[in-house]
Design an enzyme around this catalytic site. Structure first.
Site, PDB file in Angstrom:
ATOM      1  CB  THR A  38      -0.860   0.034   1.280  1.00 19.59           C
ATOM      2  OG1 THR A  38       0.021   0.241   2.401  1.00 19.59           O
ATOM      3  CG2 THR A  38      -1.654  -1.245   1.478  1.00 19.59           C
ATOM      4  CB  ILE A  62      -3.388  -9.976   4.890  1.00 21.66           C
ATOM      5  CG1 ILE A  62      -4.035  -8.633   5.229  1.00 21.66           C
ATOM      6  CG2 ILE A  62      -1.875  -9.925   5.054  1.00 21.66           C
ATOM      7  CD1 ILE A  62      -3.962  -8.286   6.713  1.00 21.66           C
ATOM      8  CG  LEU A  83       4.743  -6.972  12.140  1.00 23.64           C
ATOM      9  CD1 LEU A  83       5.743  -7.920  11.503  1.00 23.64           C
ATOM     10  CD2 LEU A  83       5.478  -5.841  12.830  1.00 23.64           C
ATOM     11  CB  ALA A  85      -2.119  -3.245  10.456  1.00 27.26           C
ATOM     12  CB  THR A 135      -1.333  -0.779  18.905  1.00 25.17           C
ATOM     13  OG1 THR A 135      -1.272   0.494  19.528  1.00 25.17           O
ATOM     14  CG2 THR A 135      -2.802  -1.046  18.562  1.00 25.17           C
ATOM     15  CG  ASP A 136       0.272   1.760  23.470  1.00 22.26           C
ATOM     16  OD1 ASP A 136      -0.152   2.041  22.322  1.00 22.26           O
ATOM     17  OD2 ASP A 136       1.054   2.489  24.104  1.00 22.26           O
ATOM     18  CD  GLU A 137      -2.591   4.199  19.009  1.00 21.12           C
ATOM     19  OE1 GLU A 137      -3.635   4.612  18.501  1.00 21.12           O
ATOM     20  OE2 GLU A 137      -1.455   4.481  18.584  1.00 21.12           O
ATOM     21  CE1 TYR A 184      -3.555   0.761  13.912  1.00 23.83           C
ATOM     22  CE2 TYR A 184      -3.316   2.070  15.913  1.00 23.83           C
ATOM     23  CZ  TYR A 184      -2.848   1.072  15.058  1.00 23.83           C
ATOM     24  OH  TYR A 184      -1.683   0.400  15.356  1.00 23.83           O
ATOM     25  CE  LYS A 188      -2.973  -3.821  15.226  1.00 16.63           C
ATOM     26  NZ  LYS A 188      -2.192  -4.604  14.222  1.00 16.63           N
ATOM     27  CG  LEU A 224       4.914  13.825  16.515  1.00 17.18           C
ATOM     28  CD1 LEU A 224       4.019  15.027  16.260  1.00 17.18           C
ATOM     29  CD2 LEU A 224       5.001  13.556  18.018  1.00 17.18           C
ATOM     30  NE  ARG A 248      -0.515   9.015  21.308  1.00 14.86           N
ATOM     31  CZ  ARG A 248      -1.569   9.584  21.907  1.00 14.86           C
ATOM     32  NH1 ARG A 248      -1.544   9.833  23.203  1.00 14.86           N
ATOM     33  NH2 ARG A 248      -2.649   9.886  21.204  1.00 14.86           N
ATOM     34  NE  ARG A 315      -4.756  11.668  15.659  1.00 14.73           N
ATOM     35  CZ  ARG A 315      -3.641  10.953  15.835  1.00 14.73           C
ATOM     36  NH1 ARG A 315      -3.460  10.291  16.971  1.00 14.73           N
ATOM     37  NH2 ARG A 315      -2.707  10.902  14.911  1.00 14.73           N
TER      38      ARG A 315
HETATM   39  P1  NAD Z   1       3.130   0.663   8.447  1.00 12.41           P
HETATM   40  O1  NAD Z   1       1.877   1.392   8.074  1.00 12.41           O
HETATM   41  O2  NAD Z   1       4.440   1.348   8.339  1.00 12.41           O
HETATM   42  O3  NAD Z   1       3.250  -0.672   7.551  1.00 12.41           O
HETATM   43  C1  NAD Z   1       2.155  -1.501   7.310  1.00 12.41           C
HETATM   44  C2  NAD Z   1       2.550  -2.480   6.198  1.00 12.41           C
HETATM   45  O4  NAD Z   1       1.433  -3.354   5.968  1.00 12.41           O
HETATM   46  C3  NAD Z   1       2.877  -1.806   4.864  1.00 12.41           C
HETATM   47  O5  NAD Z   1       4.044  -2.374   4.320  1.00 12.41           O
HETATM   48  C4  NAD Z   1       1.662  -2.117   4.006  1.00 12.41           C
HETATM   49  O6  NAD Z   1       1.964  -2.189   2.616  1.00 12.41           O
HETATM   50  C5  NAD Z   1       1.211  -3.443   4.572  1.00 12.41           C
HETATM   51  N1  NAD Z   1      -0.217  -3.703   4.332  1.00 12.41           N
HETATM   52  C6  NAD Z   1      -1.247  -2.848   4.600  1.00 12.41           C
HETATM   53  N2  NAD Z   1      -2.402  -3.414   4.203  1.00 12.41           N
HETATM   54  C7  NAD Z   1      -2.088  -4.651   3.715  1.00 12.41           C
HETATM   55  C8  NAD Z   1      -2.865  -5.721   3.183  1.00 12.41           C
HETATM   56  N3  NAD Z   1      -4.195  -5.628   3.051  1.00 12.41           N
HETATM   57  N4  NAD Z   1      -2.218  -6.846   2.802  1.00 12.41           N
HETATM   58  C9  NAD Z   1      -0.869  -6.956   2.911  1.00 12.41           C
HETATM   59  N5  NAD Z   1      -0.087  -5.966   3.384  1.00 12.41           N
HETATM   60  C10 NAD Z   1      -0.701  -4.828   3.791  1.00 12.41           C
HETATM   61  O7  NAD Z   1       2.876   0.097   9.904  1.00 12.41           O
HETATM   62  P2  NAD Z   1       3.876  -0.066  11.141  1.00 12.41           P
HETATM   63  O8  NAD Z   1       3.945   1.215  11.867  1.00 12.41           O
HETATM   64  O9  NAD Z   1       5.105  -0.723  10.681  1.00 12.41           O
HETATM   65  O10 NAD Z   1       3.030  -1.075  12.043  1.00 12.41           O
HETATM   66  C11 NAD Z   1       3.159  -2.485  11.861  1.00 12.41           C
HETATM   67  C12 NAD Z   1       2.243  -3.191  12.843  1.00 12.41           C
HETATM   68  O11 NAD Z   1       2.624  -2.848  14.178  1.00 12.41           O
HETATM   69  C13 NAD Z   1       0.771  -2.822  12.711  1.00 12.41           C
HETATM   70  O12 NAD Z   1       0.018  -3.997  12.909  1.00 12.41           O
HETATM   71  C14 NAD Z   1       0.545  -1.820  13.836  1.00 12.41           C
HETATM   72  O13 NAD Z   1      -0.794  -1.872  14.279  1.00 12.41           O
HETATM   73  C15 NAD Z   1       1.505  -2.330  14.888  1.00 12.41           C
HETATM   74  N6  NAD Z   1       2.017  -1.304  15.822  1.00 12.41           N
HETATM   75  C16 NAD Z   1       2.579  -0.158  15.333  1.00 12.41           C
HETATM   76  C17 NAD Z   1       3.111   0.784  16.231  1.00 12.41           C
HETATM   77  C18 NAD Z   1       3.760   2.054  15.740  1.00 12.41           C
HETATM   78  O14 NAD Z   1       4.115   2.912  16.559  1.00 12.41           O
HETATM   79  N7  NAD Z   1       4.000   2.229  14.444  1.00 12.41           N
HETATM   80  C19 NAD Z   1       3.046   0.535  17.602  1.00 12.41           C
HETATM   81  C20 NAD Z   1       2.477  -0.668  18.057  1.00 12.41           C
HETATM   82  C21 NAD Z   1       1.975  -1.578  17.148  1.00 12.41           C
HETATM   83  P1  TYD Z   2       1.109   9.565  15.636  1.00  8.44           P
HETATM   84  O1  TYD Z   2       2.544   9.557  15.243  1.00  8.44           O
HETATM   85  O2  TYD Z   2       0.073   9.699  14.574  1.00  8.44           O
HETATM   86  O3  TYD Z   2       0.875   8.226  16.496  1.00  8.44           O
HETATM   87  P2  TYD Z   2      -0.429   7.768  17.375  1.00  8.44           P
HETATM   88  O4  TYD Z   2      -1.577   8.596  17.005  1.00  8.44           O
HETATM   89  O5  TYD Z   2      -0.603   6.351  16.965  1.00  8.44           O
HETATM   90  O6  TYD Z   2      -0.017   7.919  18.806  1.00  8.44           O
HETATM   91  O7  TYD Z   2       0.882  10.736  16.680  1.00  8.44           O
HETATM   92  C1  TYD Z   2       1.626  10.817  17.879  1.00  8.44           C
HETATM   93  C2  TYD Z   2       1.086  11.977  18.682  1.00  8.44           C
HETATM   94  O8  TYD Z   2       1.378  13.196  17.989  1.00  8.44           O
HETATM   95  C3  TYD Z   2      -0.423  11.944  18.844  1.00  8.44           C
HETATM   96  O9  TYD Z   2      -0.752  12.443  20.158  1.00  8.44           O
HETATM   97  C4  TYD Z   2      -0.933  12.903  17.787  1.00  8.44           C
HETATM   98  C5  TYD Z   2       0.182  13.922  17.682  1.00  8.44           C
HETATM   99  N1  TYD Z   2       0.371  14.522  16.332  1.00  8.44           N
HETATM  100  C6  TYD Z   2       0.418  15.917  16.185  1.00  8.44           C
HETATM  101  O10 TYD Z   2       0.281  16.679  17.159  1.00  8.44           O
HETATM  102  N2  TYD Z   2       0.592  16.436  14.929  1.00  8.44           N
HETATM  103  C7  TYD Z   2       0.739  15.640  13.823  1.00  8.44           C
HETATM  104  O11 TYD Z   2       0.882  16.172  12.687  1.00  8.44           O
HETATM  105  C8  TYD Z   2       0.725  14.215  13.996  1.00  8.44           C
HETATM  106  C9  TYD Z   2       0.867  13.297  12.812  1.00  8.44           C
HETATM  107  C10 TYD Z   2       0.528  13.704  15.273  1.00  8.44           C
END
Ligand code: NAD
Ligand code: TYD
Length: 378
Positions: A38, A62, A83, A85, A135-137, A184, A188, A224, A248, A315
Site C-alpha cells: 500500500t 492479506i 504486522l 495493517a 498496539t497499546d492503543e 484504528y 486492532k 509525528l 505517548r 484530532r
Molecule cells: P506501516 O503502516 O508502516 O506498515 C504496514 C505495512 O502493511 C505496509 O508495508 C503495508 O503495505 C502493509 N499492508 C497494509 N495493508 C495490507 C494488506 N491488506 N495486505 C498486505 N499488506 C498490507 O505500519 P507499522 O507502523 O510498521 O506497524 C506495523 C504493525 O505494528 C501494525 O500492525 C501496527 O498496528 C503495529 N504497531 C505499530 C506501532 C507504531 O508505533 N508504528 C506501535 C504498536 C503496534
Molecule cells: P502519531 O505519530 O500519529 O501516532 P499515534 O496517534 O498512533 O499515537 O501521533 C503521535 C502523537 O502526535 C499523537 O498524540 C498525535 C500527535 N500529532 C500531532 O500533534 N501532529 C501531527 O501532525 C501528527 C501526525 C501527530
C-alpha cells in the site's frame, strides 16, 4: 532448526526491521515477506537484504484467503508474524472501512488459512506459531493524574533523567480491559480478539503483543516524528494537535524488533506481552527535542525553528495518555530496551537527514511512479 516464516507487512516501518533482523540472524530460516505494498509499503526499506538467499518477497493482500492458503502449502509455513495493517489513526478517522477490511478481515483470513493448513498436517499445531503484533492503543487512554513532584514507583531504563517521570499513576497491563476509542484501535482490538478466539476455540498456538509508539528509521512521514523532522528541514509549519499535551510512550523500533524475535521463539503460547520502554513524553516536549536536534545537526542555531510550531485543531477523540507497563516481558523473558531516548532521537534524526532521497521519493510522488512501473499500480 529450519523454519519457514511469513512476516506480513514486512515492507512497512516495523516489519522491515523485523525482516532484516530475521534474515540476518537466521540464515537457516526461509523468510517470506508478504506485503500488499500500500502507500505505506516500500521495498526500498529492505535493499540491504533483498539478495539474501533466505529472503523472498511476495506481493499479496492479506485478505486474499485462497492465495494465502496456497502460499502456506507451497512454502510449508510453520510460523506467521503478522504486522500488516492500516496503522495511521488520522487515516482511520477519515476512512474506517479500509481499517476494518485490512485489520479485521485480513487477520481473520490469515487465521482461517493457517487453521486449515496446519490442521491438515499429521503433526497439526505442533511446532507452529501465529504471532499477532498489536498496539497499546487497544487499552484506551489513561488519566494524567500525577501530582506535581511525585515520583513514580519505578526507575526507567530507557528514558533520560530529565523525562523519566510518568504522567499518571496507572499503566496499561496485560490484564487491562480493552477500551479502544479510534477506528484504528477498534479494528486492532477486534483482530486481537479473533486471534485469541482461534487459540481458545481451535487450539491454535497464538501469541499477542501490545506495543507502545515506535520511532526510528523507515517510518512513513505521516507519523509525528518523521513528519516533523522533514518539515523542520524544509522549514514548513509543524501542526501540533490541540495543546501538544498528549502523552505517548516511545520505543526505538529496533528494540521492538528484538522483543518480537524473543517472543516469537520463547514466548508462552496464548500469552499476551506488553512491550514498552517506560518512556513517556508530552508531544510538545518531543517536538522541542526534535527541533533542537535537527537544528544542531544542520548547523542552524539551536531552537531557530521553534517558530514553526503551529497549534491546529485537535484530532477527534484524541487519547490523552498511553503508558505501557512491560515488566512481565522484562521479568519473564529478560528483554530490556537498549537506548536512552535522546540517543534514539539523535540516531533517528541523523538517519532522516542522511537519507533524504528515501524521504524525497516518498513525498514527491516518485515512489508512486516507481511502484506503478514495477507492479502495475496499487
Ligand atoms: P506501516 O503502516 O508502516 O506498515 C504496514 C505495512 O502493511 C505496509 O508495508 C503495508 O503495505 C502493509 N499492508 C497494509 N495493508 C495490507 C494488506 N491488506 N495486505 C498486505 N499488506 C498490507 O505500519 P507499522 O507502523 O510498521 O506497524 C506495523 C504493525 O505494528 C501494525 O500492525 C501496527 O498496528 C503495529 N504497531 C505499530 C506501532 C507504531 O508505533 N508504528 C506501535 C504498536 C503496534
Ligand atoms: P502519531 O505519530 O500519529 O501516532 P499515534 O496517534 O498512533 O499515537 O501521533 C503521535 C502523537 O502526535 C499523537 O498524540 C498525535 C500527535 N500529532 C500531532 O500533534 N501532529 C501531527 O501532525 C501528527 C501526525 C501527530
Amino acid at each position: 532448526m529450519k523454519r519457514s516464516i511469513v512476516i506480513t507487512g514486512g515492507a512497512g516501518f516495523i516489519g522491515s526491521h523485523v525482516v532484516r533482523l530475521f534474515v540476518n540472524k537466521y540464515p537457516e530460516y526461509n523468510i517470506i515477506n508478504l506485503d500488499k505494498l500500500t502507500y505505506a509499503g516500500n521495498l526500498a526499506n529492505l535493499k540491504d537484504v533483498e539478495q539474501c538467499p533466505n529472503y523472498k518477497f511476495v506481493r499479496m493482500d492479506i485478505c486474499d484467503f485462497e492465495a494465502f492458503y496456497q502460499l502456506m502449502q507451497q512454502e510449508k509455513v510453520d510460523g506467521i508474524i503478522h504486522l500488516a495493517a492500516e496503522s495511521h489513526v488520522d487515516r482511520s478517522i477519515k476512512d474506517p472501512f479500509t481499517f476494518a477490511r485490512t485489520n479485521v478481515m485480513g487477520t481473520l483470513s490469515l487465521l482461517q488459512a493457517a487453521k486449515l493448513y496446519w490442521e491438515s498436517l499429521p503433526e497439526k499445531y505442533e511446532g507452529k506459531r501465529f504471532y499477532h503484533i498489536s498496539t497499546d492503543e487497544v487499552y484506551g487512554a489513561l488519566e494524567m493524574d500525577r501530582p506535581e513532584g511525585v515520583e513514580p514507583p519505578f526507575t526507567t531504563t530507557a528514558s533520560s533523567s530529565e523525562h523519566h517521570l510518568a504522567y499518571g499513576s496507572e499503566f496499561f497491563l496485560e490484564t487491562t480491559k480493552y477500551n479502544p476509542h479510534s477506528p484504528y484501535s477498534a479494528s486492532k482490538a477486534s483482530s486481537d480478539h479473533f486471534v485469541r478466539a482461534y487459540h481458545d476455540t481451535y487450539g491454535m498456538p497464538t501469541v499477542v503483543t501490545n506495543c507502545s509508539n515506535n520511532y526510528g528509521p523507515y517510518q512513513f512521514p505521516e507519523k509525528l516524528i518523521p513528519l516533523f523532522i522533514n518539515n523542520i528541514r524544509h522549514r514548513r509549519p509543524l501542526p501540533v494537535y490541540g495543546k501538544g499535551e498528549n502523552v505517548r510512550d516511545w520505543l526505538y523500533v529496533e528494540d521492538h524488533a528484538r522483543a518480537i524475535d524473543l517472543i516469537f521463539h520463547k514466548g508462552t503460547v496464548a500469552e499476551t506481552y506488553n512491550i514498552g520502554g517506560f518512556n513517556e513524553w508530552k508531544n510538545i516536549d518531543i517536538i522541542h527535542t526534535v527541533i533542537r536536534t535537527v537544528d544542531r545537526l544542520l548547523g542552524r542555531a539551536e531552537g531557530e525553528d521553534l517558530d514553526l510550531i503551529t497549534y491546529v485543531t485537535d484530532r477527534l477523540g484524541h487519547d490523552a495518555r498511553y503508558a505501557i507497563d512491560s515488566s512481565k516481558l522484562q521479568r519473564e523473558l529478560g528483554w530490556e530496551p537498549s537506548l536512552q531516548f535522546e540517543e534514539g532521537i539523535e540516531r533517528t534524526v541523523r538517519w532522516y537527514l542522511d537519507n533524504e532521497e528515501w524521504l524525497a521519493n516518498i513525498t514527491s510522488g516518485e515512489y508512486e511512479k516507481y511502484y506503478e512501473s514495477m507492479y502495475g499500480g496499487r
